[in-house]
Design a protein around this motif. Structure first.
Motif, mmCIF file in Angstrom:
data_model
loop_
_atom_site.group_PDB
_atom_site.id
_atom_site.type_symbol
_atom_site.label_atom_id
_atom_site.label_comp_id
_atom_site.label_asym_id
_atom_site.label_seq_id
_atom_site.Cartn_x
_atom_site.Cartn_y
_atom_site.Cartn_z
ATOM 1 N N ASN A 159 -29.445 -15.438 11.445
ATOM 2 C CA ASN A 159 -30.311 -14.421 10.826
ATOM 3 C C ASN A 159 -29.466 -13.193 10.501
ATOM 4 O O ASN A 159 -28.285 -13.148 10.852
ATOM 5 C CB ASN A 159 -31.485 -14.042 11.750
ATOM 6 C CG ASN A 159 -31.011 -13.639 13.134
ATOM 7 O OD1 ASN A 159 -30.245 -12.686 13.280
ATOM 8 N ND2 ASN A 159 -31.434 -14.373 14.153
ATOM 9 N N LEU A 213 -25.314 -8.662 11.198
ATOM 10 C CA LEU A 213 -24.965 -7.254 11.423
ATOM 11 C C LEU A 213 -24.215 -7.077 12.744
ATOM 12 O O LEU A 213 -23.270 -6.291 12.834
ATOM 13 C CB LEU A 213 -26.237 -6.396 11.405
ATOM 14 C CG LEU A 213 -26.897 -6.223 10.027
ATOM 15 C CD1 LEU A 213 -28.348 -5.772 10.176
ATOM 16 C CD2 LEU A 213 -26.117 -5.215 9.179
ATOM 17 N N THR A 224 -35.470 2.214 7.763
ATOM 18 C CA THR A 224 -34.983 0.852 7.621
ATOM 19 C C THR A 224 -35.618 -0.012 8.701
ATOM 20 O O THR A 224 -36.385 0.489 9.537
ATOM 21 C CB THR A 224 -33.447 0.817 7.728
ATOM 22 O OG1 THR A 224 -32.989 -0.527 7.477
ATOM 23 C CG2 THR A 224 -32.947 1.255 9.100
ATOM 24 N N PHE A 225 -35.271 -1.292 8.693
ATOM 25 C CA PHE A 225 -35.735 -2.176 9.750
ATOM 26 C C PHE A 225 -34.846 -1.993 10.985
ATOM 27 O O PHE A 225 -33.664 -1.669 10.871
ATOM 28 C CB PHE A 225 -35.710 -3.631 9.261
ATOM 29 C CG PHE A 225 -36.253 -4.588 10.267
ATOM 30 C CD1 PHE A 225 -37.565 -4.490 10.698
ATOM 31 C CD2 PHE A 225 -35.454 -5.569 10.812
ATOM 32 C CE1 PHE A 225 -38.065 -5.364 11.656
ATOM 33 C CE2 PHE A 225 -35.941 -6.447 11.754
ATOM 34 C CZ PHE A 225 -37.251 -6.345 12.183
ATOM 35 N N MET A 243 -28.288 0.894 3.644
ATOM 36 C CA MET A 243 -29.275 -0.173 3.445
ATOM 37 C C MET A 243 -29.864 0.023 2.049
ATOM 38 O O MET A 243 -30.374 1.095 1.730
ATOM 39 C CB MET A 243 -30.363 -0.080 4.523
ATOM 40 C CG MET A 243 -31.250 -1.302 4.626
ATOM 41 S SD MET A 243 -32.527 -1.408 3.368
ATOM 42 C CE MET A 243 -33.810 -0.369 4.069
ATOM 43 N N CYS A 294 -29.935 -6.915 2.903
ATOM 44 C CA CYS A 294 -31.063 -7.831 3.115
ATOM 45 C C CYS A 294 -32.057 -7.829 1.967
ATOM 46 O O CYS A 294 -32.640 -8.850 1.651
ATOM 47 C CB CYS A 294 -31.820 -7.436 4.380
ATOM 48 S SG CYS A 294 -31.009 -8.043 5.841
ATOM 49 N N SER A 304 -30.362 -11.446 4.672
ATOM 50 C CA SER A 304 -31.329 -12.171 5.493
ATOM 51 C C SER A 304 -32.043 -13.225 4.658
ATOM 52 O O SER A 304 -32.376 -12.987 3.496
ATOM 53 C CB SER A 304 -32.370 -11.208 6.047
ATOM 54 O OG SER A 304 -33.414 -11.931 6.682
ATOM 55 N N TYR A 322 -40.565 2.072 6.051
ATOM 56 C CA TYR A 322 -40.710 1.513 7.389
ATOM 57 C C TYR A 322 -41.230 2.582 8.333
ATOM 58 O O TYR A 322 -41.055 3.754 8.027
ATOM 59 C CB TYR A 322 -39.309 1.095 7.900
ATOM 60 C CG TYR A 322 -38.765 -0.151 7.242
ATOM 61 C CD1 TYR A 322 -39.048 -1.414 7.753
ATOM 62 C CD2 TYR A 322 -37.959 -0.045 6.121
ATOM 63 C CE1 TYR A 322 -38.516 -2.554 7.146
ATOM 64 C CE2 TYR A 322 -37.436 -1.183 5.519
ATOM 65 C CZ TYR A 322 -37.720 -2.424 6.037
ATOM 66 O OH TYR A 322 -37.219 -3.543 5.443
HETATM 67 C C1 LIG Z 1 -35.142 -8.396 7.382
HETATM 68 C C2 LIG Z 1 -34.168 -7.321 7.599
HETATM 69 C C3 LIG Z 1 -33.192 -7.391 8.602
HETATM 70 C C4 LIG Z 1 -33.166 -8.462 9.647
HETATM 71 O O1 LIG Z 1 -33.047 -9.724 9.143
HETATM 72 P P1 LIG Z 1 -33.341 -10.987 10.112
HETATM 73 O O2 LIG Z 1 -32.782 -12.114 9.278
HETATM 74 O O3 LIG Z 1 -34.805 -11.079 10.286
HETATM 75 O O4 LIG Z 1 -32.600 -10.793 11.368
HETATM 76 C C5 LIG Z 1 -32.263 -6.383 8.684
HETATM 77 N N1 LIG Z 1 -32.278 -5.333 7.836
HETATM 78 C C6 LIG Z 1 -33.211 -5.218 6.876
HETATM 79 C C7 LIG Z 1 -33.173 -4.039 5.973
HETATM 80 C C8 LIG Z 1 -34.189 -6.190 6.724
HETATM 81 O O5 LIG Z 1 -35.121 -6.048 5.793
#
Ligand SMILES: *Cc1c(COP(=O)(O)O)cnc(C)c1O
Length: 377
Positions: free
Chosen positions: A55, A60, A81-82, A128, A156, A178, A323
């Motif tokens: 994933n 990262l 961000t996530f 990001m 991602c 991702s 987010y």
């Molecule tokens: C989805 C996402 C992630 C994490 O990705 P996974 O594959 O679910 O671990 C990291 N950063 C951003 C900005 C994302 O949108």
């Protein structure tokens, strides 16, 4: 269930066939399908190396590991961000330093603010690319070159997004993508790391599989009989079942993104006329992935935004917030800085549905609903 969900998979018979074929091949863990996915992805992005992983969070983490980021180091990143963008910094014991976003018209981190956040401890920057729209990579790379910092792109949201003749994810030292179900390329769980640096690539390959110098597939196919463990690594391998989904999804990607471009145009034609709503990134001229479609309510607050969202949900339209700001989460509060633009957007952003299957009448329905719901608050 919502009448119009936030996202819908772009899956068909091709995906089913690909998985069955892999199952029938009797090789289901990391093997030829992963290699095919890596080769295809690297070619598509015009980058030398790609390494498929479990994933993007793993991607990262590996990026931080191979660049030698460690306890005592600081890494500059966005808060809008996530969590994974920032968690990876903590995994290696380093400290996140949050940069604010540009504003309601551009939700990416503000490159102009990076320099004032740099200290002698700063080791890297993690931009990001929000919704697949590029951060100011020219400025970020200039700063990184001048101050000898690494750049890890959290790309991602942006597979195939263009930036001044390059693809997002291939501009910094390492790019991370991702393949989670709701991303532009869906394999359930999945991710990929790209780089143009051979040394970085070799280290990532090792750490992806416990630091072992050979893989099961090489041993099963007679290319190797033993292995050494050269570095402490992880099990971050992708399996061939998921990789075969990825290969099919890559074939569909360009067309999927072209549909999204059209959908964004329908949204913009309606919503840009309104003076109570900001549609971010309207000055972008390049081809982008449009992973999500964000809007920001003007002269609003979190309570109003939540009311609008609830009303939309009552009308059968699923929305989200991209987010909740990272610096407000319990485990990150100690790292909070001055982030006024991030705080406004986290309180007033609404993510509207975006996926290839949406029709013009759906967008009309959503925009009518947005207008009605905004009028009421
Ligand atoms: C989805 C996402 C992630 C994490 O990705 P996974 O594959 O679910 O671990 C990291 N950063 C951003 C900005 C994302 O949108």
């Amino acid at each position: 269930m919502y009448d119009i969900p936030l996202f819908d998979l772009n899956y068909g018979e091709e995906e089913e066939k690909a998985v069955v074929q892999t199952l029938k091949s009797r090789w289901i863990s990391t093997g030829p399908k992963c290699a095919e996915l890596e080769e295809k992805f690297a070619k598509m992005l015009n980058v030398r190396y790609a390494c498929a992983v479990t994933n993007c969070t793993a991607a990262l983490h590996l990026a931080c590991c191979v660049l030698g980021i460690k306890s005592g180091d600081e890494v500059i990143c966005p808060s809008l961000t996530f969590a994974a963008t920032v968690n990876c910094i903590r995994y290696v014991g380093a400290t996140p330093v949050f940069a604010d976003i540009c504003g309601i018209d551009n939700l990416c981190m503000d490159a102009e603010q990076i320099e004032e956040l740099i200290t002698e401890k700063t080791k890297a920057i993690i931009p990001m690319h929000y919704a697949g729209f590029p951060c100011d990579m020219q400025k970020i790379m200039e700063i990184a070159d001048k101050r000898h910092l690494f750049v890890i792109e959290d790309a991602c949201h942006g597979p195939l997004s263009d930036y001044k003749g390059k693809k997002l994810g291939t501009i910094g030292d390492i790019g991370c993508f991702s393949f989670f179900s709701n991303k532009n390329i869906s394999t359930g769980e999945g991710g990929i790391v790209v780089t143009n640096h051979e040394e970085i690539y070799k280290k990532i390959r090792l750490l992806r599989s416990h630091g072992m110098t050979t893989m099961s597939y090489q041993r099963a196919s007679g290319h190797a009989t033993a292995y050494d463990i050269a570095n402490l690594g992880y099990n971050y391998r992708m399996d061939d079942i998921r990789a075969s989904l990825g290969v099919v999804q890559l074939d569909k990607l360009r067309e999927d993104l072209e549909r999204r471009t059209q959908i964004r145009e329908w949204y913009c034609a309606r919503l840009m006329k309104r003076d109570d709503i900001a549609v971010p990134f309207t000055d972008n001229q390049e081809f982008v992935s449009n992973y999500i479609f964000p809007v920001v309510l003007k002269n609003s607050n979190a309570e109003k935004r939540d009311t609008v969202r609830n009303r939309l949900h009552e009308k059968g339209i699923q929305t989200s917030v991209h987010y909740p700001a990272i610096h407000r989460f319990s485990v990150y509060q100690e790292f909070a800085g001055k982030l006024p633009n991030t705080e406004y957007v986290t309180d007033n952003e609404i993510t509207l549905p975006m996926y290839a299957k949406l029709q013009e009448k759906d967008i009309e329905y959503i925009c009518n609903a947005v207008e009605e719901c905004c009028k009421l608050v």
